[in-house]
Structures are given as C-alpha cells and as structure tokens.
Design an enzyme around this catalytic site. Structure first.
Site, short mmCIF file in Angstrom:
data_model
loop_
_atom_site.label_atom_id
_atom_site.label_comp_id
_atom_site.label_asym_id
_atom_site.label_seq_id
_atom_site.Cartn_x
_atom_site.Cartn_y
_atom_site.Cartn_z
N HIS A 277 0.84 -1.06 0.15
CA HIS A 277 0.02 0.11 -0.01
C HIS A 277 1.03 1.29 0.08
O HIS A 277 2.13 1.13 0.05
CB HIS A 277 -1.03 0.00 1.39
CG HIS A 277 -0.31 0.20 2.65
ND1 HIS A 277 0.25 -0.89 3.03
CD2 HIS A 277 -0.28 0.88 3.53
CE1 HIS A 277 0.71 -0.67 4.15
NE2 HIS A 277 0.55 0.54 4.36
N HIS B 243 1.34 3.91 1.91
CA HIS B 243 2.04 4.37 3.07
C HIS B 243 3.58 4.24 2.85
O HIS B 243 4.12 3.34 2.30
CB HIS B 243 1.87 3.62 4.47
CG HIS B 243 0.52 4.13 4.97
ND1 HIS B 243 -0.28 3.47 5.67
CD2 HIS B 243 -0.07 5.28 4.79
CE1 HIS B 243 -1.42 4.00 6.35
NE2 HIS B 243 -1.42 5.17 5.54
N ASP C 220 6.06 4.06 5.00
CA ASP C 220 6.72 2.87 5.56
C ASP C 220 6.65 1.51 4.69
O ASP C 220 7.48 0.84 5.14
CB ASP C 220 6.52 2.83 7.08
CG ASP C 220 5.06 2.49 6.97
OD1 ASP C 220 4.23 3.00 6.22
OD2 ASP C 220 4.84 1.96 8.37
N HIS C 221 5.93 1.49 3.75
CA HIS C 221 5.89 0.37 2.80
C HIS C 221 6.24 0.77 1.32
O HIS C 221 6.63 -0.39 0.86
CB HIS C 221 4.56 -0.04 2.86
CG HIS C 221 4.22 -0.67 4.20
ND1 HIS C 221 3.96 -1.97 4.36
CD2 HIS C 221 3.66 0.19 5.31
CE1 HIS C 221 3.69 -2.17 5.91
NE2 HIS C 221 3.37 -1.06 6.22
N HIS D 151 -7.55 -1.45 5.49
CA HIS D 151 -6.15 -0.38 5.91
C HIS D 151 -6.35 1.31 5.03
O HIS D 151 -6.63 2.06 5.93
CB HIS D 151 -5.06 -0.99 5.76
CG HIS D 151 -3.93 -0.03 6.13
ND1 HIS D 151 -3.70 0.00 7.40
CD2 HIS D 151 -2.67 0.40 5.64
CE1 HIS D 151 -2.91 0.73 7.70
NE2 HIS D 151 -2.08 0.92 6.58
N ASP E 167 -0.26 -3.98 5.55
CA ASP E 167 -1.19 -3.74 6.77
C ASP E 167 -2.58 -3.86 6.54
O ASP E 167 -2.99 -3.68 5.40
CB ASP E 167 -1.12 -2.15 7.03
CG ASP E 167 0.31 -1.82 7.48
OD1 ASP E 167 1.16 -2.65 7.94
OD2 ASP E 167 0.90 -0.53 7.45
N GLU F 12 1.21 -8.69 9.76
CA GLU F 12 1.65 -7.44 10.50
C GLU F 12 1.24 -7.65 11.79
O GLU F 12 -0.01 -8.57 12.15
CB GLU F 12 0.95 -5.98 9.97
CG GLU F 12 -0.66 -6.12 9.97
CD GLU F 12 -0.96 -4.71 10.44
OE1 GLU F 12 -0.35 -4.20 11.57
OE2 GLU F 12 -2.20 -4.35 10.14
N HIS G 35 6.01 -6.18 11.58
CA HIS G 35 5.67 -5.17 11.77
C HIS G 35 4.94 -4.89 13.07
O HIS G 35 3.80 -4.75 13.09
CB HIS G 35 4.54 -4.90 10.59
CG HIS G 35 4.13 -3.36 10.62
ND1 HIS G 35 3.27 -2.77 11.10
CD2 HIS G 35 4.74 -2.43 9.52
CE1 HIS G 35 3.04 -1.43 10.78
NE2 HIS G 35 4.06 -1.28 9.64
N LYS H 47 -11.07 -43.65 -13.24
CA LYS H 47 -12.68 -44.25 -13.52
C LYS H 47 -12.73 -45.62 -12.74
O LYS H 47 -14.02 -45.88 -12.33
CB LYS H 47 -12.82 -43.97 -14.77
CG LYS H 47 -13.29 -42.67 -15.14
CD LYS H 47 -14.00 -42.38 -16.66
CE LYS H 47 -14.14 -40.72 -16.76
NZ LYS H 47 -13.95 -40.47 -18.19
ZN LIG Z 1 -0.06 1.06 6.46
#
Ligand SMILES: [Zn+2]
Lengths: 598, 632
Positions: A68, A70, A72-73, A157, A178, A203, A414, A462
């Site tokens: 995502h 953010h 920090d990612h 998130h 997250d 996380e 995390h 079969k």
């Molecule tokens: Zn985040």
C-alpha cells in the site's frame, strides 16, 4: 527446495519500515520497500547490500511487491530503482500506483527543501520509478514468470491496500501488508479465501490490543475535540493526507452538520482536493455504502472542512486543523505543533501509531520538552491525546485472518517484540501452529512438506470410481488405487499395468497356472457349477464371483467344469501369477470338497 | 455450464410502439384481419400501418430455448458482457436454477442498468391487453409476422424484483481471476476489448483448455484491450459474437455520423440518436463534442435521457481498472477518464431520467442532439421524439446500434418526413479480424455458428465474409442442435504424499524409464484426488479368509520381457528337476516334466499346467520362473 526463507530487512520485530525478503522455490521476492521515518541518515533505507553485496540486485530479485501507499511500505522504492539500480518488475494496485508518487513527492519536498538534505532522490526519479510499476487488480492471477504467481486480496487499511498471495509450484505464502478486519466509514474489511498458504506473514501492530468498539472510540474522539474548542483551544490532528484523514473528515463533517457547529475545520491545502478526487475515482475500493450512494452524494465532498491557509495559524480562537504528516516528524504538522504546544488550551490528537524517534512518539511517551536540531526547545503544555484510529487489525482480527486462510505456519512482522511474543504464544495455543518472529537481518527458514504432483490416467481413476460406487456407500471404507507409476525424467504418471508397459515400451510377460481337480458329483455340469458358485460366494465375501457360460470367474481366476452327467468331473482352475493367493485359495476349497465327496 | 444468457429483443419489432403520451395516430391505425379468419377472437390484436402488420399488445421477448436444457441442473452461467445477460431473470428465477452466475464487476453494474432501464421502459407504459390469438393463425398472417420463431414461447418482460433476485446470484470475478468450479474445472474471465468489463472465458482442467470468445474487439475504443495471448493453443475455441454489420467500417460510420449531425444542426434541425445507456454512446459523446467544437457548434446542447443516465455516467468514471491505458492513465493525475464528466460539469451534456423529469422541459432548447433509448423504437423516450419530430424534414434520426434493422424500427412511424441516417457502429470482430485471430490462436478445434460458414444472405458472393475452414477442424452449430466437442481427457493431476513417494522404488526397464507398482489409499474430496500411504488396518496375522480384494494387491509385482529358456532349464536342473524335456512349438517351447506337468513358453507368456495335488512342485516352478524373469 522444500524450504521457505523469510529475511526481514525492516519490520522484523519493529514497526519502522517494511521490507521483507522472501525466498521460495528458487525465487526471490521483495515484499514492500519502505522507509524509516525515525532516521535522517542512511539507516532510513533498507540495507540492500544485504541482498547482493556488490553487483546488480536485478538479477537476484524476481519481483518487488508493494502492499500500500504508506511511506513505511513504499518510501524506499525510488531509491531501490533509481539509485541502487533495480530494474525488474514491481507490482502494486491501481490506487497505490496513483497515490504513492504523491506521497513520495510530498516527503521528498519536506526532506530536501525544508530540511535541506542533499543526497536524496529527485522528482524525476520518482516519476521514472513509477513508470516501471505494473498495476494489478484484485484477485487477478498474475504470472511474473513461468513459475512465480501473485494474487492480490482486499486489505482495508487504506485506499488500495492489498494482501498478496505469492506462489511457486505447490508452495505459497501470504503477505498481509497492513490490514484491517473491521469495515470503517469508508473502507471495507480485509478478505481472503481459504488458500491454505505454507506461511502467513502478518503484520502485528496491535498484537495485544483488543480495541474497544468503534462507536466508543468515535464518541471519545468527538468529545475531546469539542471540549477543546469549547474552551477556545486549537486542535491539531497530524494525519497523512490520504487514509485516516478521510475517515476523520467524514466523522467531523457529519458531527458539525448534526450539531450545527461553527468553529472552523481546516485541512492542509493542496492535497485535500486531489486526495478526495482519488477517493472519488477509486470508489470501487471503498465500502459498499460509499459505493452505493456515490452517484447521489459523494461522501468526499465536505461541507464544513475548508482548505488551510498559512495566515490562519495566527488567528485567535478555536479551530481544528488536519495537517500532514501523521507522526509529527516534519512539515506543517510539526510547524503548528511548535507554535501551539506551549499553550494549555490547545490539544494535539495523534490518530495513529508513531515510530520511535519521531516527535509524535516522544510526546506520546510523556515528553514535556522537545529539543530540535537547531537547539530550539519547545515546552509541551498542550494536552496530548492518542486515539487509535490507524486501521490495523487487532489481536482478534489477526486471529480471524488466520482462521480464514488456514496457514500451516505464521510469521509475525511489523510489531514490537514483546507484543509479538504474546501473540505468538496465543497463536501456538489456539491454532497449534508454528509461529515465527525473526528480527531484522535474521533468516527464518521454514520447512514445508513438498508436494508431488502425479498424472493419473483417467481410465484408472474411473475404474476405481466404478468399483467404489458399486459398493454400498460407506464413508469409512478406504479407497484404494492400484497401478504402475511410470517415471521418465521428472514426469510421473500412474496408469494401469498394460498402459504402463505400452508407455515404457516393454512387453509384459504373463505367467498363468492351470491345475485340475477331480470332483465326485453325479449331476449335470451346470448343476455342479451352480453349487460351486454358491460355495465360492459364501467363502469369498467381498469379492465379485461371476458365472458366465458355465465358467466361474473371480478376478483373473477362471474355474471350468468338464465331464458328462453322472460321472466324475474334471475341474480346471486357472489364474495369473498376480492372483496366486486367490487362485491357490480356490484350489484349496475344491480339493477339500473333493475329499469330502469321496 | 451455460455460456451467456442473451435475450432476443427483435421480437419487439412486431409490436406497436408504446408512446409516453397517447398518440392519436397510433390509436387510429386500422385493424387488420386475415381474409380466411373465422373467429372474432383476433379482433383488435393486429393493426396495419403503411401495409405492415403490428401486434397491438405489450411487447414480448424470446428467451433462450427451454426443453433442451433442464435449467435446474445448470451449475454455472458465464456472462461475457452486459449485452448478453438480458435473459438472466428468465433463467435464474422460477426454473429451479440453483447454480451460480459469474460476471465481472462492470458487467454486473452496467448489466443492472440495462435490465432496470428495459423494465422501466415497459412498465411506464402499461398495456392492458395481451394479444395471443394471432399466434394460433400464424399461417394466415403476412410476412414478417408469419416467419416468427416459436412465438408461443415468447414472454412478457420480467419485473424489477425478478431483476434484483437474479442479479443477486451473480458472483463477481476480476480479469485473470481463476475460479474453481467444484474442484473439477477452472473458469477465468479475460479481457475481450468490446465494452467495459467485457470478457472472454477460459474453461480449463489440468490439461485441457476451452476458450469461449464472444463480443470481442481489436479496435482501440474506451475498454481495456483484448487479451489474446491467453487464448492461444486451446483444445477448443468457441467463437461467436462477430460484427452484425460486416460490410461497414465503424470508424467511417463514426465520421459519417458526425457529418450528418453537423449538417442537420447547421440547417437548424435537431438530431435523435437512439441508444443504449452505456457502451458506444460514451465514444459518441467524446467524438461528437469535439467535432461540434471544430464545426463551431459548441453551443449546441446534448441531452442524454435514460432512467439510468446518471448512474451510467457516474459508473463509467470509476471503473478505471477496466479502461484502455490512455483512459486509465488519466486517473493517476487524477482526472476523470471520460470527457463526459467534464461535458456534464460545463453544461454541454445534460442528463435526465425521463422527458418529464424536473428541469428537462425548461432546459430543453433546439436545435439539439438527443441520446435516448430504446434503439428498437418500440418503447422508451425515443418513441416520443420520433412522434414529435417525425413530420419535420429538418430533423434527423441516426441509427448507430446495429441490433435492429433500421427500416423495421421505423416501420410503425411511416410515413416520415424526418431524415433517417443509418450509421451502424459495431466494434466487434469482423471476418478478416476473426480469421487472423484464429490463425494466431491455433485452436485444435474451432466451433462457430453455422451462419459464419457461409456468406450472408444479403451478400451471397462475398466469400470473404465467412470463417476460413481450411487446415482446421471446424464444428458449426445451429440453434437447438446438440454437438459433442472433440475434447478427450486422458489424465488428471493428483497429489502424491511424499512419505509414500520416498518408499517407492522403481525398476529401470529402459535407460531413464523406471516403473514401480504401487497400491495406495485414495482420498477424494471436492473432486480433488490425493494418493496417500495405505494404512494397514488392525492385526492381519494369520488371515484364513481372504477378506478384501485389495489385500491381494499389496505386494503385487508384474513380470515383463522374454524368458531365457536355457537359463530356465539350467535353474530347473540346479533345483533338482532334471527330467525336463524341451520341445519347440510354433510360438515358442513346450517343456514336459514328470507326470502330467507341462510348461508352455512363448514371447509374452508362460503357462504352467499342473495337477492340483502337485502343489509343492508348482510353487517350486513358480519360484524358479520368477527368478528368471524381470519384474516391476
Ligand atoms: Zn500502513
């Protein structure tokens, strides 16, 4: 290759920055490429020399996945592609691809222009980096190469946040990024199917918290804001431009409307409109409610929230200001903090988690004085409130996700070490699963049972199925398959013996036995046959004993009666070597009969 | 599995239009009776307009044929795009249908708009009478009524609650999302480039792949481009939904449309463009507005009238992930991907639910361009505009939707003074594109509607308007026909438990080829098979009775190859059987032993004849023989 290795370059027993290296089935995948907000030097970026001390990273890493927007990612992504020189594939969702560059640029401006740091990536680098990104949609199965497959799931998130399932052959890992397991005012809850990964990398920000009900938290938040403005104070809410900010805006806007409040609410200019436009355009990523009503009323058109202007900071009287960034580490929020902190009437509400080293983290830990780089000292007299509004899964949510996807191992990232420890015990106890929590730079090896895929010829399957269905239903009866496994190089194929010989290019050699028994039975041969049939059926329960044209057959065993009426009969018993046990058993029955009769 | 669920709306052309305001012209049309008719039941059912006969009744539609398929036994319906799901409520409701329907998110959302619009059009102009006797005297009626296909199976439209119930059965899938069908198959939607969310389908098992290609386009318009790679090398390619106007080029038509609109407007006339609520209409907004700009006609208003106009315009701008790259890149700015958002903001494009909606009559000014439904001109607001403008030669109606022959659509409004322009825009594959596609995809078997294998009846000499059948196995299908596809499954993928695998020791029968006989437990769950070690149950010990046939399989081995006769006789000697007499036969050897024991040997078999009483001897012979033969 039955081992899965996970090496956190960040987010190993900490919350600072996410960057995790995954090795599986001969592939190397980088999960997130975040930046640490608490550092101002090289330590803010992951230590990529760990991956390939010298030489290109590209040949080592098969792909980078960003969960995502953010920072920090994703904050270190331009550094990885434009400075370290990674040129392989990068995957993220469409909203992440749209929003991440805005936040990156915002951060770059703060770092370079306000703090005056050189040696940082440029605007152009951010643009060039984003050009290399492939956008993915939810649930799409994307083949990175012949073996490596990724699939995104909704994570809640923030807008566009995704969890990823990464698989190579029969091995698979789910990385959550997250996520949030409870829907909020604008986003839905994370969802994943029962994909039974070998490892779930989750996380664990709120590993030990069971958050009180949403409604309570919202009421609390509103109460605190209103108390402060009633005494004429200023409320500072440090937020990231996108994400929680939108949810809090919806909350305040509707409260102001309902209570007919007049105190101004401001949102830092610039990002607001743009940010809300993203929400409008990616409304399919919000929750059902927002989606359903968007044509009539767009939730992101706020009535009471106005853009912030620098000159307002000197205005007397109450106001509420949303200002980025969220952890008070730079920018407008830090500027306003310095101005307003020395006054008791004011209040700062921290609506999310703060990384160690940031001003946010310091004041949340009760610091009454903050010293800045330029020796400036600020007294903190304003009230400091913490409201857990960042949309992470709490302990209950994490357990829920484990239940949903049924992993074979869990790996925590995390989060803070002590809290992880607690959650780890809980997971071990409740799910009887192995649970790991490697530190940064530590390699965690997880052995997975290797699965072997075999081709089975359909006629063989079969015929087993026909046999199985012919018997009365009994779920307890074991089903048995018998065949010959043909192994040619790496190809495995199970087939019946004749197919196998043909496939291998050899001739089967059939051994057959025929023995004769003399029976004293003075009746027509057909009568004798019927008698024998009855006898066999009695002695061989569970076998199919058939009489055709005067001969009795059981599997490959053939029993034939010769001789006229009223005389001794010759009974021929014939069987193949494979039915030796059955053939000699039947022969025994006949021989014993012969004795009785004579 | 059912592929698509389209409704034949053509049948509506046989009915009189449903005007919003009662039309004295339509009311006063003369009744029509066949000359030979006896009863009066037919009275009032048929009306004549310009020597065409129409049924005066609520219109009826032809749902997919029943009786061939028991809909309650369907497991899955796959929907390709929002235009091919209009019969869904007929199939999923009140037939006992218990399965699931798969479609993409835009297909569901825009499909909902199509269905709701259709229901609303019919319901806002209710008809009291429902004509049915005409179906009994079909043979007495003139063409085209007498050629109606199974009119007794025609049905009145479903209701809004049927639509809701039916759509709630749809499970939404994304492009390239593998969906498991009862563990036996995977179905995957892939982009087909025809309209928002339109998809082709891959139906696959471990080793077999069937592709269903319907409603695809290789032209660049607003949807995401067609994904051709995934369709390659399938066992069967089912191809349908080619263009309905194979002789015209959609780009040329778009150009002509723009010219016709500009010409009419310049002469102070207005333009009616009958349309569906989504699809090509978005491209029309875009192209027409810029053409009007360049013709200094920017002040001309465009009206988009549909019960779902607002939803359609809104949705189209939030489906970025389903759009062409150019449009997709706009949302990164962020800007709305379609210019119609801007056209609405600036007041050039105005949208209303109905002509009697608030504001329309005050906003409405001429000359103008009106976009509204329904393209059949039998219901919807378009009927009103035709009635309104029909007698004025300054106005123009432009037909762009290819689904209805425009002269038939106009028939009940004749005589008309208004100009009619035919500019069908069908972006689906044409025959040249389809043949090229087939050559690239290289399917083992191609399945196409029978109609594609011969030139269209309107152009009998255009041999280029057919699907190439050379160098390929082609099956052509017709309505109501049952064909079997040439897909034979040979193998299935099964998981082998590693513990068992470790114990398997193969015999090398040829360099690099190993064989191992195994008897193992079989776990079957959700059509997925697993081979596990076969656990022994209880103490076997001295089992007198043979209880289970499986028990005998456990230690089984199979012999292979030739028997070396000299080695065999030598071994017999070593074991004390010395009087073996070897005799050649036509196929091999016969070995005579003492008494009545005899061994018959040839290349592929050895047969030991022996008295029952000589059990010991027989077992000894068996042992020796097995030592002399290879086995696995
Ligand atoms: Zn985040």
């Amino acid at each position: 290759m039955t081992e899965i290795k996970v090496i956190p370059l960040g987010a190993g027993q900490d919350v600072g920055r996410s960057c995790i290296l995954l090795q599986m089935g001969g592939k190397n995948v980088m999960l997130d490429c975040g930046m640490h907000m608490g550092y101002n030097d090289d330590r803010r970026f992951p230590d990529f020399s760990f991956i390939a001390a010298e030489g290109p990273v590209t040949s080592f890493i098969d792909c980078v996945i960003i969960s995502h927007f953010h920072l920090d990612h994703c904050g270190a992504l331009p550094y990885l592609t434009e400075i370290v020189g990674y040129s392989g594939p990068i995957y993220m969702t469409h909203p992440t691809k749209a929003i991440a560059p805005i936040l990156l640029e915002d951060m770059r401006k703060i770092t370079v222009e306000k703090k005056g740091e050189a040696n940082f990536f440029t605007s152009q680098m951010i643009k060039d980096c984003m050009k290399k990104v492939t956008a993915v949609t939810l649930h799409q199965s994307l083949m990175v190469d012949g073996q490596l497959e990724i699939k995104a799931y909704y994570a809640g998130h923030v807008l566009g946040a995704a969890m990823f399932r990464i698989s190579v052959g029969s091995q698979s890992v789910v990385y959550t990024g997250d996520y949030n397991m409870t829907p909020d005012r604008h986003l839905g809850a994370a969802w994943i199917d029962k994909c039974r990964p070998d490892v779930l990398i989750t996380e664990s920000t709120y590993a030990t918290t069971i958050r009180d009900s949403k409604r309570c938290r919202e009421r609390d938040f509103l109460k605190k804001v209103v108390e402060c403005i009633d005494r004429g104070g200023k409320v500072l809410i440090p937020v990231f431009a996108l994400g929680r900010a939108q949810e809090l805006c919806i909350l305040l806007d509707s409260h102001w409307e309902r209570m007919n409040l007049k105190v101004p609410i401001f949102f830092a200019v610039g990002l607001t409109e743009k940010a809300n436009n993203y929400y409008k355009m990616f409304i399919t990523w919000t929750n059902q409610n927002v989606k359903k009503t968007f044509v009539q009323r767009n939730m992101f058109d706020f009535k009471h929230i106005k853009p912030f202007d620098k000159k307002y900071e000197e205005n007397p009287g109450a106001m509420v200001v949303f200002a980025p960034p969220g952890m008070l580490h730079a920018g407008l929020s830090l500027h306003l903090f310095k101005k307003w902190a020395p006054y008791e009437n004011n209040m700062v509400i921290m609506p999310g988690f703060c990384v160690v080293g940031t001003v946010g983290h310091k004041i949340l830990n009760g610091a009454k004085q903050i010293e800045f780089e330029n020796r400036q000292v600020v007294d903190v007299k304003m009230s400091v409130e913490y409201m857990s509004f960042s949309a992470h899964a709490d302990a209950k949510g994490i357990m829920q996700l484990i239940q949903y996807c049924e992993p074979k191992n869990v790996l925590l990232v995390h989060g803070e070490a002590e809290k992880m420890e607690f959650l780890r015990e809980k997971i071990k106890q409740e799910f009887k699963l192995e649970c790991y929590m490697p530190a940064n730079g530590e390699t965690c090896s997880i052995v997975t049972p290797y699965r072997i895929s075999v081709d089975v010829s359909l006629p063989l399957l079969k015929s087993e199925n026909v046999k199985h269905n012919a018997l009365p239903p009994n779920p307890k009866r074991p089903r048995v398959i018998h065949g010959v496994l043909v192994m040619k190089e790496t190809a495995l194929c199970l087939m019946d013996v004749d197919e196998a010989c043909k496939e291998a290019g050899i001739n089967r050699h059939i051994i057959r036995f025929t023995s004769t028994v003399r029976l004293e039975d003075p009746s027509p041969p057909s009568k004798t046959a019927e008698k024998l049939l009855k006898l066999f059926q009695e002695k061989l329960q569970g076998w199919s004993v058939v009489l055709t044209d005067g001969s009795i057959s059981v599997e490959s065993v053939l029993v034939k009666i010769e001789g006229g009426e009223d005389e001794q009969k010759n009974v021929y018993v014939s069987w193949t070597n494979q039915d030796e046990e059955l053939g000699s058993y039947i022969l025994d029955i006949l021989q014993n009969m012969g004795h009785v009769a004579s | 599995m059912m592929l698509d669920c389209g409704l034949s709306v053509h049948t509506a052309l046989n009915f009189l239009p449903l005007p919003l305001v009662p039309s004295s012209r339509l009311l006063n049309l003369p009744s029509w009776m066949p000359r030979e008719s006896e009863g009066s039941q037919l009275e009032g059912e048929l009306k004549e307009c310009c020597s065409r006969i129409f049924v005066d009744s609520a219109p009826e539609f032809c749902p997919p044929l029943d009786k061939i398929v028991d809909y309650s036994e369907l497991d899955v319906i796959l929907i390709s795009n929002y235009t091919s799901m209009l019969a869904l409520p007929f199939i999923t409701e009140r037939t006992g249908f218990k399965g699931v329907v798969y479609a993409t998110e835009p297909t569901l959302q825009i499909g909902r708009l199509y269905l709701e619009e259709l229901v609303e059009y019919i319901e806002q102009t209710p008809k009291r009478n429902q004509a049915k006797y005409w179906k009994e005297v079909l043979h007495l009626l003139p063409s085209p009524l007498c050629d109606s296909f199974k009119p007794r199976s025609w049905k009145q439209l479903y209701t809004l609650s049927d639509v809701q119930a039916s759509l709630s059965r749809i499970k939404v899938v994304g492009y390239d999302e593998k969906r498991d069908v009862y563990g036996a198959l995977n179905v995957t939607a892939v982009s087909s480039g025809y309209c928002l969310g339109s998809s082709n389908w891959i139906i696959s098992s471990d080793y077999e792949k069937v592709a269903y290609v319907s409603g695809s386009s290789t032209l660049t318009t607003h949807p995401r481009p067609m994904d051709q790679n995934v369709l390659k090398n399938c066992n069967v390619l089912i191809l349908t939904g080619l263009t309905q106007t194979p002789t015209v080029n959609p780009d040329t038509m778009l150009g002509e449309l723009c010219m016709a609109v500009a010409a009419t407007l310049k002469a102070n006339g207005s333009v009616l463009i009958p349309c569906y609520p989504s699809g090509v209409v978005y491209d029309l907004f875009e192209c027409l507005s810029s053409h009007l700009d360049s013709s200094s006609l920017s002040s001309i208003p465009m009206y988009f009238i549909s019960p779902v106009a607002d939803m359609s315009l809104g949705y189209s701008n939030i489906l970025a992930e389903w759009l062409s790259n150019t449009k997709q890149n706009k949302v990164y700015l962020p800007e709305e991907p379609f210019p119609h958002a801007y056209l609405v903001k600036t007041g050039r494009l105005m949208h209303y639910k109905r002509i009697y909606s608030d504001g329309f009559s005050t906003d409405f000014r001429q000359p103008c361009v009106v976009f509204c439904g329904h393209p059949s001109l039998r219901f919807g607001d378009a009927v009103h505009f035709i009635e309104l403008w029909g007698s004025n030669p300054l106005h123009t109606v432009i037909f762009t939707e290819p689904d209805f022959p425009y002269l038939d659509a106009l028939a009940p409004f004749q005589p008309l003074a208004m100009k009619a322009v035919h500019c069908p825009i069908d972006t689906s594959l044409n025959f040249t594109q389809a043949n090229k596609l087939i050559r690239e995809l290289k399917p083992s078997t191609l399945v196409v509607p029978n109609a594609y294998t011969q030139a269209p009846s309107a152009h009998p000499h255009r041999s280029d308007l057919v699907i190439d059948q050379e160098s390929r196995y082609v099956i052509s299908v017709q309505r109501g026909e049952v064909v079997s596809l040439a897909v034979k499954r040979h193998t299935a993928k099964v998981d082998l438990c590693p513990i068992l695998a470790d114990k398997v020791s193969g015999c090398e029968v040829r360099p690099g080829v190993n064989l191992a006989t195994i008897t193992a437990g079989l776990l079957v769950k959700d059509n997925q098979h697993n081979i596990k070690e076969w656990a022994d149950e209880g103490p076997s010990g001295k089992r007198k009775k043979l209880t289970r046939p499986e028990d005998c399989l456990r230690q089984l081995k199979y012999e292979w190859g030739n028997l070396d006769i000299d080695q065999f006789v030598q071994k017999l000697n070593q074991e004390g059987i010395k009087d073996a007499k070897v005799e050649r036969s036509n196929t091999g050897f016969i070995i005579h032993l003492e008494e009545d024991t005899l061994i018959q040997v040839d290349d592929k078999s050895t047969h030991i004849y022996c008295e029952a009483a000589d059990r010991q001897l027989r077992l000894k012979l068996r042992n020796i023989l097995m030592q002399c033969l290879n086995s696995f």
